[in-house]
Design a protein around this motif. Sequence first.
Motif: not given
Length: 314
Positions: A194, A221, A223, A229, A231-232, A236
Amino acid sequence: MTAVSEPGTTKLQIDLRRHLRELDEDRDLTRLICEVADASKYIVNSIRTGDLGVAGTSNLYGEDQLALDVLSDRILRKRLIHSGVVATILSEETNEVIEVDPNGKFSVAFDPLDGSSLVDVNLAVGTIVSICRGGNLLQPGREQVAAMYILYGPRTTLVYSTGRGVHEFQMNHLMEYTLTTENVRIKPSGRIYSPGGQRNLYTEGTEKYVSSLEEKGYKLRYSGGFVPDINQVMMKGTGIFLYPHLRDNPHGKLRLLFELNPMAFLIEQAGGKASTGKQRILDIEPQGIDDRAPVFIGCREDVETAEELIARYG
């Protein structure tokens, strides 16, 4: 005391207060964390129903404050003062430290609604909180006793750590937080990146790093919101977020006290790493409340690769 479960395990019926109690956390710290959780219930309701217009004031960084920024700040500030355990508080939306109680045990720095400009296009936003012992907010991030964020997305989730791993809770239909994942862990390396900042302003080291990720097949990825971001990466268990130093801005964009320190604390507790590209985020000695820094945060090996390329190419 109940031992923390194996990484990634789930216990749906444990609420936040009980979880803190079972970990035998300090009673006053437990109260403070629960006050933030209670405040988030009002914030999420304001996001769903509130005015999205500009409030007509600016924060100390010259950015327009949205009405939701102001409201979220007031909600969280009120709950922190109400806790009875806070010495000083500092919000990203104000330009001064607020003295609450000289006998308070904790100082709190917070961003009440990070990414608030994304609300009007219905993207996820969040609250970020850093907690230190004592009344001095200008401490290196390694001195934090707790950090947490709340993500207001399709689901409202709360992620916290008191130095005993990272735990995720989900708000249910009764607006109570129940445990969903205990002891969240991040893998050594990942396949997601990101990247923030304008790429044509990246330094040579950062450009080579991002190019190397692309060559390895990493998926982009991003946002535009720091909380979703991170948290992703966290949920994951893979990936890296970067908002680097730029050719025209060597100090980066993100704020040390409100954003980087709490997120670095959480990421490290999950087994990841957070760096400026040259230095561990949590070792930075803050000089003022508006300090900023570049950041490479996420999987340990990915961050270390960034450090190597920046050391070699700048």
